[in-house]
Design a protein around this motif. Structure first.
Motif, mmCIF file in Angstrom:
data_model
loop_
_atom_site.group_PDB
_atom_site.id
_atom_site.type_symbol
_atom_site.label_atom_id
_atom_site.label_comp_id
_atom_site.label_asym_id
_atom_site.label_seq_id
_atom_site.Cartn_x
_atom_site.Cartn_y
_atom_site.Cartn_z
ATOM 1 N N ILE A 71 -0.584 -4.897 -1.785
ATOM 2 C CA ILE A 71 -0.759 -6.199 -1.149
ATOM 3 C C ILE A 71 0.516 -6.991 -1.385
ATOM 4 N N ASN A 72 1.027 -7.592 -0.322
ATOM 5 C CA ASN A 72 2.228 -8.418 -0.425
ATOM 6 C C ASN A 72 3.386 -7.625 -1.038
ATOM 7 N N ASP A 73 3.512 -6.368 -0.644
ATOM 8 C CA ASP A 73 4.562 -5.456 -1.107
ATOM 9 C C ASP A 73 4.525 -5.186 -2.605
ATOM 10 N N GLN A 74 3.368 -5.358 -3.235
ATOM 11 C CA GLN A 74 3.197 -5.085 -4.659
ATOM 12 C C GLN A 74 2.013 -4.142 -4.847
ATOM 13 N N PRO A 75 2.126 -3.140 -5.728
ATOM 14 C CA PRO A 75 0.994 -2.236 -5.973
ATOM 15 C C PRO A 75 -0.216 -3.016 -6.498
ATOM 16 N N LEU A 76 -1.395 -2.703 -5.958
ATOM 17 C CA LEU A 76 -2.609 -3.362 -6.422
ATOM 18 C C LEU A 76 -3.607 -2.356 -6.976
ATOM 19 N N ALA A 77 -3.992 -1.378 -6.171
ATOM 20 C CA ALA A 77 -5.057 -0.461 -6.578
ATOM 21 C C ALA A 77 -4.661 0.977 -6.286
ATOM 22 N N ARG A 78 -5.145 1.879 -7.155
ATOM 23 C CA ARG A 78 -4.926 3.322 -6.992
ATOM 24 C C ARG A 78 -6.237 4.024 -7.236
ATOM 25 N N GLY A 79 -6.456 5.140 -6.527
ATOM 26 C CA GLY A 79 -7.685 5.881 -6.751
ATOM 27 C C GLY A 79 -7.594 7.314 -6.277
ATOM 28 N N VAL A 80 -8.423 8.172 -6.876
ATOM 29 C CA VAL A 80 -8.521 9.577 -6.504
ATOM 30 C C VAL A 80 -9.984 9.990 -6.567
ATOM 31 N N SER A 81 -10.312 11.017 -5.807
ATOM 32 C CA SER A 81 -11.664 11.571 -5.838
ATOM 33 C C SER A 81 -11.576 13.039 -5.445
ATOM 34 N N ASP A 82 -12.398 13.862 -6.091
ATOM 35 C CA ASP A 82 -12.404 15.288 -5.744
ATOM 36 C C ASP A 82 -13.545 15.631 -4.786
ATOM 37 N N GLN A 83 -14.078 14.632 -4.095
ATOM 38 C CA GLN A 83 -15.181 14.906 -3.165
ATOM 39 C C GLN A 83 -14.739 15.808 -2.018
ATOM 40 N N PRO A 98 -13.301 5.657 -5.435
ATOM 41 C CA PRO A 98 -13.191 4.682 -6.518
ATOM 42 C C PRO A 98 -11.723 4.382 -6.815
ATOM 43 N N VAL A 99 -11.395 3.082 -6.934
ATOM 44 C CA VAL A 99 -10.031 2.676 -7.259
ATOM 45 C C VAL A 99 -10.053 1.768 -8.482
ATOM 46 N N THR A 100 -8.924 1.718 -9.156
ATOM 47 C CA THR A 100 -8.764 0.887 -10.342
ATOM 48 C C THR A 100 -7.675 -0.139 -10.089
ATOM 49 N N ILE A 101 -7.955 -1.365 -10.517
ATOM 50 C CA ILE A 101 -6.972 -2.438 -10.467
ATOM 51 C C ILE A 101 -6.727 -2.864 -11.910
ATOM 52 N N SER A 102 -5.515 -2.654 -12.383
ATOM 53 C CA SER A 102 -5.198 -2.993 -13.773
ATOM 54 C C SER A 102 -4.958 -4.500 -13.909
ATOM 55 N N ALA A 103 -5.072 -4.992 -15.125
ATOM 56 C CA ALA A 103 -4.801 -6.410 -15.395
ATOM 57 C C ALA A 103 -3.353 -6.738 -15.042
ATOM 58 N N TYR A 104 -2.452 -5.802 -15.282
ATOM 59 C CA TYR A 104 -1.043 -6.014 -14.948
ATOM 60 C C TYR A 104 -0.867 -6.203 -13.443
ATOM 61 N N SER A 105 -1.581 -5.412 -12.633
ATOM 62 C CA SER A 105 -1.503 -5.556 -11.180
ATOM 63 C C SER A 105 -2.017 -6.912 -10.733
ATOM 64 N N VAL A 106 -3.088 -7.386 -11.366
ATOM 65 C CA VAL A 106 -3.638 -8.698 -11.022
ATOM 66 C C VAL A 106 -2.637 -9.791 -11.360
ATOM 67 N N LEU A 107 -2.008 -9.706 -12.548
ATOM 68 C CA LEU A 107 -1.003 -10.700 -12.929
ATOM 69 C C LEU A 107 0.187 -10.686 -11.966
#
Length: 156
Positions: A71-83, A98-107
Protein backbone atom coordinates in the motif's frame (compact mmCIF):
# COMPACT_ATOMS: atom_id res chain seq x y z
CA UNK A 1 23.40 -46.25 -35.97
CA UNK A 2 20.74 -47.18 -33.40
CA UNK A 3 22.03 -44.48 -31.07
CA UNK A 4 21.64 -41.88 -33.84
CA UNK A 5 18.01 -42.96 -34.46
CA UNK A 6 17.27 -42.94 -30.76
CA UNK A 7 18.72 -39.42 -30.36
CA UNK A 8 16.71 -38.20 -33.38
CA UNK A 9 13.47 -39.64 -31.96
CA UNK A 10 14.21 -38.12 -28.57
CA UNK A 11 14.82 -34.70 -30.16
CA UNK A 12 11.55 -34.89 -32.13
CA UNK A 13 9.59 -35.91 -29.02
CA UNK A 14 11.14 -33.04 -27.04
CA UNK A 15 10.27 -30.48 -29.72
CA UNK A 16 6.72 -31.80 -29.95
CA UNK A 17 6.37 -31.49 -26.18
CA UNK A 18 7.63 -27.89 -26.21
CA UNK A 19 5.20 -26.98 -29.00
CA UNK A 20 2.29 -28.07 -26.82
CA UNK A 21 3.21 -25.43 -24.20
CA UNK A 22 1.12 -22.72 -25.79
CA UNK A 23 1.25 -19.37 -24.10
CA UNK A 24 -1.61 -18.59 -21.76
CA UNK A 25 -3.48 -15.37 -21.19
CA UNK A 26 -2.79 -13.85 -17.78
CA UNK A 27 -5.14 -14.60 -14.92
CA UNK A 28 -7.49 -11.87 -13.67
CA UNK A 29 -7.19 -11.42 -9.90
CA UNK A 30 -9.47 -9.22 -7.81
CA UNK A 31 -9.24 -8.54 -4.10
CA UNK A 32 -12.78 -9.26 -2.87
CA UNK A 33 -12.54 -9.36 0.90
CA UNK A 34 -10.62 -9.35 4.17
CA UNK A 35 -11.63 -11.28 7.27
CA UNK A 36 -9.82 -11.02 10.62
CA UNK A 37 -8.01 -14.11 11.93
CA UNK A 38 -6.60 -14.82 15.42
CA UNK A 39 -3.28 -13.00 15.87
CA UNK A 40 -0.27 -13.31 18.15
CA UNK A 41 1.78 -10.60 19.79
CA UNK A 42 2.46 -7.55 17.65
CA UNK A 43 0.98 -8.85 14.42
CA UNK A 44 -2.38 -8.74 12.74
CA UNK A 45 -3.66 -11.63 10.63
CA UNK A 46 -6.33 -11.60 7.95
CA UNK A 47 -7.78 -13.98 5.41
CA UNK A 48 -7.48 -12.26 2.04
CA UNK A 49 -10.13 -13.41 -0.41
CA UNK A 50 -9.14 -13.34 -4.06
CA UNK A 51 -11.39 -13.95 -7.05
CA UNK A 52 -9.28 -15.71 -9.67
CA UNK A 53 -10.63 -15.72 -13.23
CA UNK A 54 -9.15 -17.95 -15.89
CA UNK A 55 -9.64 -16.65 -19.48
CA UNK A 56 -7.90 -19.72 -20.96
CA UNK A 57 -9.11 -22.86 -22.70
CA UNK A 58 -7.50 -25.14 -20.12
CA UNK A 59 -8.19 -25.45 -16.41
CA UNK A 60 -5.39 -24.33 -14.10
CA UNK A 61 -4.55 -26.68 -11.24
CA UNK A 62 -2.68 -25.25 -8.29
CA UNK A 63 -1.10 -26.71 -5.14
CA UNK A 64 0.07 -23.57 -3.37
CA UNK A 65 -0.31 -19.81 -3.41
CA UNK A 66 1.73 -16.88 -2.20
CA UNK A 67 0.93 -13.19 -2.23
CA UNK A 68 2.28 -9.81 -1.22
CA UNK A 69 0.21 -6.65 -0.73
CA UNK A 70 1.85 -3.21 -0.87
CA UNK A 71 0.00 0.00 0.00
CA UNK A 72 1.36 3.41 -0.95
CA UNK A 73 4.51 1.73 -2.34
CA UNK A 74 5.30 0.18 1.06
CA UNK A 75 5.06 -3.54 1.99
CA UNK A 76 2.02 -4.23 4.16
CA UNK A 77 1.02 -7.90 4.17
CA UNK A 78 2.52 -11.23 3.10
CA UNK A 79 0.97 -14.67 3.02
CA UNK A 80 1.32 -18.24 1.79
CA UNK A 81 -0.93 -21.28 1.70
CA UNK A 82 -0.41 -24.86 0.55
CA UNK A 83 -4.06 -25.31 -0.44
CA UNK A 84 -4.90 -27.18 -3.60
CA UNK A 85 -7.57 -26.47 -6.15
CA UNK A 86 -8.46 -25.73 -9.72
CA UNK A 87 -9.59 -22.68 -11.63
CA UNK A 88 -11.87 -24.07 -14.36
CA UNK A 89 -11.40 -23.20 -18.02
CA UNK A 90 -13.15 -19.89 -18.72
CA UNK A 91 -14.20 -19.95 -15.07
CA UNK A 92 -13.45 -18.47 -11.71
CA UNK A 93 -12.94 -19.41 -8.08
CA UNK A 94 -12.46 -17.58 -4.79
CA UNK A 95 -9.29 -18.42 -2.86
CA UNK A 96 -8.69 -17.45 0.76
CA UNK A 97 -5.06 -16.82 1.80
CA UNK A 98 -3.98 -16.04 5.37
CA UNK A 99 -1.68 -12.99 5.51
CA UNK A 100 0.32 -11.39 8.30
CA UNK A 101 0.79 -7.70 8.93
CA UNK A 102 3.70 -7.00 11.26
CA UNK A 103 3.76 -4.10 13.72
CA UNK A 104 6.70 -2.69 11.76
CA UNK A 105 4.60 -2.64 8.57
CA UNK A 106 1.81 -0.81 10.40
CA UNK A 107 4.27 1.79 11.73
CA UNK A 108 5.77 2.24 8.26
CA UNK A 109 2.28 2.75 6.79
CA UNK A 110 1.33 5.21 9.55
CA UNK A 111 4.52 7.19 8.96
CA UNK A 112 3.88 7.28 5.21
CA UNK A 113 0.24 8.30 5.69
CA UNK A 114 1.06 11.34 7.81
CA UNK A 115 0.14 13.54 4.82
CA UNK A 116 -2.98 11.53 4.06
CA UNK A 117 -6.24 13.46 3.71
CA UNK A 118 -9.68 11.81 4.11
CA UNK A 119 -11.07 10.94 0.69
CA UNK A 120 -7.58 10.61 -0.83
CA UNK A 121 -6.79 7.46 -2.82
CA UNK A 122 -3.83 5.26 -1.96
CA UNK A 123 -2.12 3.10 -4.57
CA UNK A 124 -1.94 -0.64 -3.94
CA UNK A 125 -0.16 -3.49 -5.65
CA UNK A 126 -0.96 -7.16 -5.22
CA UNK A 127 1.63 -9.70 -6.46
CA UNK A 128 1.66 -13.44 -6.16
CA UNK A 129 1.71 -16.83 -7.76
CA UNK A 130 -0.37 -19.98 -8.05
CA UNK A 131 2.10 -22.85 -7.95
CA UNK A 132 1.81 -26.13 -9.81
CA UNK A 133 5.20 -27.67 -10.37
CA UNK A 134 8.14 -26.40 -12.40
CA UNK A 135 6.29 -25.23 -15.51
CA UNK A 136 2.74 -24.83 -14.18
CA UNK A 137 3.28 -21.78 -11.96
CA UNK A 138 1.07 -18.81 -12.83
CA UNK A 139 2.24 -15.41 -11.60
CA UNK A 140 -0.23 -12.55 -11.16
CA UNK A 141 -0.25 -8.82 -10.51
CA UNK A 142 -3.05 -6.42 -9.70
CA UNK A 143 -2.80 -2.76 -8.90
CA UNK A 144 -5.08 0.17 -8.45
CA UNK A 145 -6.25 2.74 -5.97
CA UNK A 146 -7.86 2.18 -2.61
CA UNK A 147 -10.56 4.81 -2.29
CA UNK A 148 -11.25 5.48 1.35
CA UNK A 149 -14.60 7.13 2.03
CA UNK A 150 -14.49 10.90 2.52
CA UNK A 151 -14.63 12.31 6.01
CA UNK A 152 -18.18 12.24 7.34
CA UNK A 153 -19.65 15.56 8.44
CA UNK A 154 -20.36 15.90 12.14
CA UNK A 155 -23.98 15.21 13.14
CA UNK A 156 -25.63 18.10 15.01
Amino acid sequence: MRLRHLCTLLLIATLAGCASWASRDPLHIDLVGLEPLPSEGLEARFAVKLRVQNPNENAIDFNGISLALDINDQPLARGVSDQRGQVPRFGETVISVPVTISAYSVLRQAWGASNYQPGQSLPYQLRGKLADGLFGTQRFNDSGLLNWPPEQPAVR
